[in-house]
Motif scaffolding. Structure first.
Motif, PDB file in Angstrom:
ATOM      1  N   ARG A  36       0.843  -1.187   0.000  1.00 44.17           N
ATOM      2  CA  ARG A  36       0.000   0.000   0.000  1.00 44.17           C
ATOM      3  C   ARG A  36       0.875   1.233   0.000  1.00 44.17           C
ATOM      4  NH1 ARG A  36      -1.597   3.461   3.690  1.00 44.17           N
ATOM      5  NH2 ARG A  36      -0.588   2.307   5.358  1.00 44.17           N
ATOM      6  N   PRO A  37       0.595   2.236  -0.844  1.00 48.60           N
ATOM      7  CA  PRO A  37       1.466   3.419  -0.906  1.00 48.60           C
ATOM      8  C   PRO A  37       1.537   4.111   0.439  1.00 48.60           C
ATOM      9  CG  PRO A  37      -0.108   3.408  -2.713  1.00 48.60           C
ATOM     10  CD  PRO A  37      -0.500   2.312  -1.777  1.00 48.60           C
ATOM     11  N   PRO A  38       2.731   4.276   0.990  1.00 42.74           N
ATOM     12  CA  PRO A  38       2.867   4.961   2.267  1.00 42.74           C
ATOM     13  C   PRO A  38       2.617   6.450   2.117  1.00 42.74           C
ATOM     14  CG  PRO A  38       5.013   4.494   1.349  1.00 42.74           C
ATOM     15  CD  PRO A  38       4.015   3.844   0.435  1.00 42.74           C
ATOM     16  N   ALA A  39       2.441   7.088   3.241  1.00 45.65           N
ATOM     17  CA  ALA A  39       2.225   8.535   3.217  1.00 45.65           C
ATOM     18  C   ALA A  39       3.433   9.228   2.632  1.00 45.65           C
ATOM     19  CB  ALA A  39       1.959   9.042   4.634  1.00 45.65           C
ATOM     20  N   GLY A  40       3.203  10.283   1.882  1.00 40.12           N
ATOM     21  CA  GLY A  40       4.286  11.015   1.247  1.00 40.12           C
ATOM     22  C   GLY A  40       4.865  12.057   2.180  1.00 40.12           C
ATOM     23  N   PRO A  41       5.765  12.889   1.666  1.00 46.89           N
ATOM     24  CA  PRO A  41       6.391  13.918   2.488  1.00 46.89           C
ATOM     25  C   PRO A  41       5.374  14.951   2.952  1.00 46.89           C
ATOM     26  CG  PRO A  41       6.967  14.175   0.176  1.00 46.89           C
ATOM     27  CD  PRO A  41       6.248  12.883   0.298  1.00 46.89           C
ATOM     28  N   GLN A  42       5.613  15.495   4.111  1.00 41.31           N
ATOM     29  CA  GLN A  42       4.694  16.470   4.694  1.00 41.31           C
ATOM     30  C   GLN A  42       5.241  17.882   4.458  1.00 41.31           C
ATOM     31  OE1 GLN A  42       1.942  15.180   6.201  1.00 41.31           O
ATOM     32  NE2 GLN A  42       2.737  13.221   5.534  1.00 41.31           N
ATOM     33  N   PHE A  43       4.400  18.752   3.894  1.00 41.56           N
ATOM     34  CA  PHE A  43       4.812  20.124   3.638  1.00 41.56           C
ATOM     35  C   PHE A  43       3.835  21.077   4.309  1.00 41.56           C
ATOM     36  CE2 PHE A  43       6.741  17.923   0.087  1.00 41.56           C
ATOM     37  CZ  PHE A  43       7.984  18.511   0.032  1.00 41.56           C
ATOM     38  N   PRO A  44       4.326  22.067   5.069  1.00 44.23           N
ATOM     39  CA  PRO A  44       3.406  23.109   5.535  1.00 44.23           C
ATOM     40  C   PRO A  44       2.990  23.962   4.357  1.00 44.23           C
ATOM     41  CG  PRO A  44       5.656  23.686   6.076  1.00 44.23           C
ATOM     42  CD  PRO A  44       5.706  22.303   5.498  1.00 44.23           C
ATOM     43  N   TYR A  45       1.788  24.482   4.402  1.00 43.97           N
ATOM     44  CA  TYR A  45       1.295  25.317   3.315  1.00 43.97           C
ATOM     45  C   TYR A  45       1.049  26.729   3.821  1.00 43.97           C
ATOM     46  CZ  TYR A  45      -1.641  27.285  -0.256  1.00 43.97           C
ATOM     47  OH  TYR A  45      -2.154  28.095  -1.223  1.00 43.97           O
ATOM     48  N   GLY A 165     -10.139  13.370  -4.225  1.00 41.09           N
ATOM     49  CA  GLY A 165     -10.299  11.973  -3.855  1.00 41.09           C
ATOM     50  C   GLY A 165     -10.705  11.839  -2.410  1.00 41.09           C
ATOM     51  N   HIS A 166     -11.983  11.846  -2.153  1.00 39.42           N
ATOM     52  CA  HIS A 166     -12.454  11.819  -0.774  1.00 39.42           C
ATOM     53  C   HIS A 166     -12.367  10.430  -0.171  1.00 39.42           C
ATOM     54  CE1 HIS A 166     -13.818  15.963  -1.038  1.00 39.42           C
ATOM     55  NE2 HIS A 166     -14.285  15.656  -2.235  1.00 39.42           N
ATOM     56  N   GLY A 167     -11.666   9.520  -0.823  1.00 40.61           N
ATOM     57  CA  GLY A 167     -11.488   8.180  -0.269  1.00 40.61           C
ATOM     58  C   GLY A 167     -10.087   8.001   0.254  1.00 40.61           C
ATOM     59  N   ALA A 168      -9.644   6.740   0.244  1.00 40.31           N
ATOM     60  CA  ALA A 168      -8.358   6.419   0.855  1.00 40.31           C
ATOM     61  C   ALA A 168      -7.257   6.311  -0.181  1.00 40.31           C
ATOM     62  CB  ALA A 168      -8.477   5.108   1.627  1.00 40.31           C
ATOM     63  N   GLY A 169      -7.416   6.905  -1.324  1.00 44.60           N
ATOM     64  CA  GLY A 169      -6.387   6.803  -2.338  1.00 44.60           C
ATOM     65  C   GLY A 169      -6.319   8.064  -3.154  1.00 44.60           C
ATOM     66  N   VAL A 188       4.163  -2.996 -15.469  1.00 40.17           N
ATOM     67  CA  VAL A 188       3.386  -1.773 -15.279  1.00 40.17           C
ATOM     68  C   VAL A 188       2.272  -2.043 -14.268  1.00 40.17           C
ATOM     69  CG1 VAL A 188       1.930  -0.041 -16.385  1.00 40.17           C
ATOM     70  CG2 VAL A 188       3.874  -1.010 -17.626  1.00 40.17           C
ATOM     71  N   GLU A 189       2.219  -1.223 -13.216  1.00 37.64           N
ATOM     72  CA  GLU A 189       1.170  -1.346 -12.209  1.00 37.64           C
ATOM     73  C   GLU A 189       0.544   0.021 -11.957  1.00 37.64           C
ATOM     74  OE1 GLU A 189       2.506  -3.306  -8.686  1.00 37.64           O
ATOM     75  OE2 GLU A 189       2.771  -5.236  -9.690  1.00 37.64           O
ATOM     76  N   VAL A 190      -0.769   0.024 -11.785  1.00 40.90           N
ATOM     77  CA  VAL A 190      -1.502   1.250 -11.474  1.00 40.90           C
ATOM     78  C   VAL A 190      -2.222   1.069 -10.147  1.00 40.90           C
ATOM     79  CG1 VAL A 190      -1.804   2.004 -13.858  1.00 40.90           C
ATOM     80  CG2 VAL A 190      -3.449   0.441 -12.869  1.00 40.90           C
ATOM     81  N   TYR A 191      -2.407   2.188  -9.440  1.00 41.57           N
ATOM     82  CA  TYR A 191      -3.047   2.154  -8.131  1.00 41.57           C
ATOM     83  C   TYR A 191      -4.481   2.657  -8.268  1.00 41.57           C
ATOM     84  CZ  TYR A 191      -3.513   2.606  -3.065  1.00 41.57           C
ATOM     85  OH  TYR A 191      -3.915   2.464  -1.763  1.00 41.57           O
ATOM     86  N   HIS A 192      -5.433   1.804  -7.904  1.00 42.52           N
ATOM     87  CA  HIS A 192      -6.842   2.158  -8.035  1.00 42.52           C
ATOM     88  C   HIS A 192      -7.633   1.450  -6.937  1.00 42.52           C
ATOM     89  CE1 HIS A 192     -10.742   2.991  -9.811  1.00 42.52           C
ATOM     90  NE2 HIS A 192     -11.029   1.692  -9.798  1.00 42.52           N
ATOM     91  N   ALA A 193      -8.591   2.147  -6.356  1.00 41.41           N
ATOM     92  CA  ALA A 193      -9.487   1.586  -5.341  1.00 41.41           C
ATOM     93  C   ALA A 193      -8.708   0.941  -4.197  1.00 41.41           C
ATOM     94  CB  ALA A 193     -10.436   0.571  -5.976  1.00 41.41           C
ATOM     95  N   GLN A 195      -5.712  -0.461  -4.256  1.00 45.65           N
ATOM     96  CA  GLN A 195      -4.872  -1.614  -4.573  1.00 45.65           C
ATOM     97  C   GLN A 195      -4.015  -1.347  -5.801  1.00 45.65           C
ATOM     98  OE1 GLN A 195      -8.076  -4.787  -4.685  1.00 45.65           O
ATOM     99  NE2 GLN A 195      -6.388  -5.990  -3.890  1.00 45.65           N
ATOM    100  N   TRP A 196      -2.799  -1.908  -5.779  1.00 46.17           N
ATOM    101  CA  TRP A 196      -1.975  -1.919  -6.980  1.00 46.17           C
ATOM    102  C   TRP A 196      -2.456  -3.059  -7.869  1.00 46.17           C
ATOM    103  CZ3 TRP A 196       1.084   1.858  -8.418  1.00 46.17           C
ATOM    104  CH2 TRP A 196       1.655   2.692  -7.457  1.00 46.17           C
ATOM    105  N   GLY A 197      -2.559  -2.813  -9.165  1.00 45.15           N
ATOM    106  CA  GLY A 197      -2.957  -3.835 -10.120  1.00 45.15           C
ATOM    107  C   GLY A 197      -2.215  -3.670 -11.430  1.00 45.15           C
TER     108      GLY A 197
END
Length: 663
Positions: A36-45, A165-169, A188-193, A195-197
């Motif tokens: 599962r893609p981990p959280a990315g870098p955190q940036f203050p805005y 994307g109001h969901g988890a991805g 080649v893999e894409v992330y959707h719903a 999951q990687w597929g």
């Protein structure tokens, strides 16, 4: 800078970009494991003031913990969404993912890298974001949906809306290459719903690979077999992707809905990209591709012109044209031209005609002699090529690969899929299909009937095929390994007939017992040369009822398609029907030695027709072997509403067949 450019830049808000000399901080692509893609870098805005931006130091990148890859494993290259802990008004919701792609998948430009000339004016005043060194989607006025700038297919700056994307991805599919030996190649893999597929290889070509590599920020790409990269354990998300090669994201390409496919993970696609800044790909004019071939080295030639894929007419199409086509595609072996829609008829426009290459050109674009779109052809004249062609097998040598000893195997059916919406088979896909022809000294005798190869020396067909010209063996020949009736094939062979055996109970004025056997000329077991394209079908068990034991049934042949006799071998899936359907439709004629089959509802009617007589109705049995359950016999019309096709039931004649053939 010229005064004109200075004024244009000032109006579009790009003055800091034009005259500034700040160092550019590049945010590289990040590498992730196949979890599962981990959280990315955190940036203050913070919204900056409209003045020239000050140099900023990004906050430390905080990565969520994730499992480490196995030793020596290459981390897959991924394009992924970013996250931020705070949310200004009008931007993505707090706690939701920051996105850096538009809702159609185009990667966002950093706000500091927006070009001075734009395709369209953006929807709101973006002055507060000028000079920002991130590429997250924003809504500068806090009102409408977030958006960002991207570079379109013409290389110019444009803008597009983003879906938070109001969901988890992430809103748009992220992309990665997995299982490769470097970060520039892989499955080649894409992330959707969540999951990687993977992506299935139906219709996949170098134009699709080009888009994948472009979306990942790499130079260019070429399709590669996915087998070295291992099989995925996740879902298959995409199938029949069709890109022009100019898109900025895979999601901009034509494709069916998410998750709709008819593939296994053996058909996952892989690509090999070149790192940005390495290599050079010279311009070779318009893109070209090969479609509906047995493998990636052959197929109908299609070119991309005026925003649409189209075909080439075969007028003047020669091996020299084929050589240039294959060279442009990267193949260096011998090339052979194929005419008369050898790989099936294309759709869309016919872009080119009378192509005239000398054989030394670098690209097909150098061979054009007349205006694009000008022709006097139909799609029945579409041109094709076979690249890396190494000639016809010498008699007795067969395939390089070992020939299967079992019956009913289809070594070549796990390939690129059928022609979408068509009925053409794939070359070698039905290796037991043969044809009964009138004998001709030139080897071009008239097609009379289809037939089924049962062994190297025996062929099964219908008794009524011999009504007109008698049962003298001198009148007939059998062609094996054929695909296109007018083109000599690598595995094609025409063999004389030694003996014809018509069932003793057959009467010309009846359709019962409509079955015959043909013995080919040659020593026992050495009549037809078996290969991956020439193999026998299995016989069913005696009195076996295929409605209960078999499924996935097909009829094949070169018969009447409604317009003319087919040149390429046709196939059609056909359901077996209850016998009462034919008993009601054909009272007094349908017997227990016949099968009833056909799909006759509405526009989807499927039936065999003239020229298909004697050909096989085969069904797949448990264990992936195919048996011939029916011999095409008779019916009312061709696909007439409410009139199923009638086939001789082979299982009723198994003892008779084995008694003659000794199989």
């Amino acid at each position: 800078m010229t005064p004109v450019r200075f004024v244009v830049a000032l109006i579009l808000g790009a003055l800091p970009e034009v005259v500034g000399s700040d160092a550019v901080l590049v945010y590289p692509l990040h590498y992730r494991h196949r979890h599962r893609p981990p959280a990315g870098p955190q940036f203050p805005y913070r919204l900056p003031t409209p003045q020239r931006p000050q140099r900023e130091t990004p906050s430390p990148r905080a990565h969520a913990p994730h499992p480490q890859p196995a030793p020596g494993a290459q981390r897959p290259l991924a394009l992924h969404a970013q996250h931020a802990p705070q949310t200004p008004p009008g931007d993505c919701p707090a706690g939701g993912p920051w996105v850096n792609v538009t809702d159609f998948g185009a990667p966002c430009l950093r706000w500091a890298d927006v070009p001075p000339l734009l395709e369209r004016l953006p929807p709101a005043d973006w002055a507060p974001l000028r000079g920002q060194r991130h590429n997250f989607c924003r809504s500068p006025d806090g009102a409408g949906r977030p958006w960002c700038f991207y570079r379109n297919a013409r290389g110019r700056g444009d803008w597009g809306r983003c879906d938070c994307g109001h969901g988890a991805g992430p809103a748009s599919p992220v992309l990665r290459l997995a299982g490769g030996s470097s970060e520039h190649e892989g499955r080649v893999e894409v992330y959707h719903a969540g999951q990687w597929g993977t992506v299935c290889d139906d219709q996949w070509d170098d134009a699709d690979a080009e888009v994948v590599c472009r979306q990942l920020g790499l130079r260019y790409g070429k399709q590669a077999p996915a087998s070295p990269f291992g099989e995925s354990a996740g879902p298959i998300w995409l199938d029949e992707v069709s890109c022009s090669g100019r898109e900025t994201s895979l999601l901009q390409c034509s494709r069916p809905p998410w998750g709709r496919h008819d593939c296994s993970h053996r058909e996952d696609v892989g690509v090999a990209c070149a790192p940005r800044g390495e290599g050079h790909r010279p311009s070779l004019g318009f893109p070209i591709r090969l479609v509906d071939g047995e493998n990636e080295r052959e197929g109908r030639v299609e070119v991309f012109l005026k925003g649409q894929w189209g075909t080439i007419c075969d007028d003047g199409w020669t091996d020299r044209n084929a050589a240039v086509t294959c060279r442009q595609l990267g193949y260096r072996g011998p090339a052979r031209a194929r005419a008369m829609a050898y790989f099936g008829e294309g759709r869309g426009p016919i872009h080119m005609d009378n192509v005239a290459c000398t054989g030394s050109e670098r690209a097909l674009a150098d061979c054009l002699k007349q205006e694009i779109g000008r022709h006097n052809c139909r799609h029945s004249e579409d041109a094709g090529v076979i690249c890396d062609y190494f000639g016809k097998k010498a008699p007795g040598t067969g395939d390089k690969a070992p020939v299967p000893s079992a019956c009913g195997l289809r070594p070549l059916h796990h390939r690129q899929k059928r022609i979408v919406g068509g009925k053409n088979s794939l070359r070698g896909g039905w290796p037991w299909q043969v044809s009964l022809r009138l004998r001709s000294p030139r080897g071009d005798g008239r097609l009379l009937c289809g037939a089924t190869l049962l062994s190297s020396c025996w062929v099964l067909t219908a008794a009524h095929c011999f009504k007109r010209y008698g049962n003298s063996s001198r009148n007939y020949a059998v062609r094996v390994g054929d695909y296109h009736t007018l083109v000599p094939e690598e595995f094609e062979e025409e063999i004389g007939v030694q003996q014809i055996v018509i069932h003793g109970a057959y009467r010309p004025d009846s359709s019962d017992h409509d079955i015959a056997l043909v013995r080919l000329q040659g020593p026992d077991g050495q009549c037809a040369r078996l290969s991956s394209h020439v193999l026998p079908a299995c016989l069913p068990l005696w009195r076996e009822r295929p409605q209960k034991t078999a499924s996935n049934c097909y009829i094949t042949g070169w018969g009447d398609t409604g317009r003319a006799y087919a040149r390429t071998l046709q196939q059609a899936a056909v359901p077996l029907l209850p016998r009462r359907r034919c008993e009601e439709r054909y009272p007094g004629r349908f017997t227990g030695r016949m099968l009833c089959a056909g799909s006759l509802r509405g526009h989807s009617r499927v039936d065999s027709c003239q020229g298909d007589s004697g050909g096989p109705l085969v069904c797949e049995r448990p264990g992936a072997s195919w048996a011939v359950y029916g011999v095409t016999s008779w019916g009312y019309g061709c696909g007439a509403k409410g009139s199923p096709g009638v086939y001789t039931k082979v299982s009723a004649f198994v003892p008779w067949i084995k008694g003659i053939t000794k199989l």
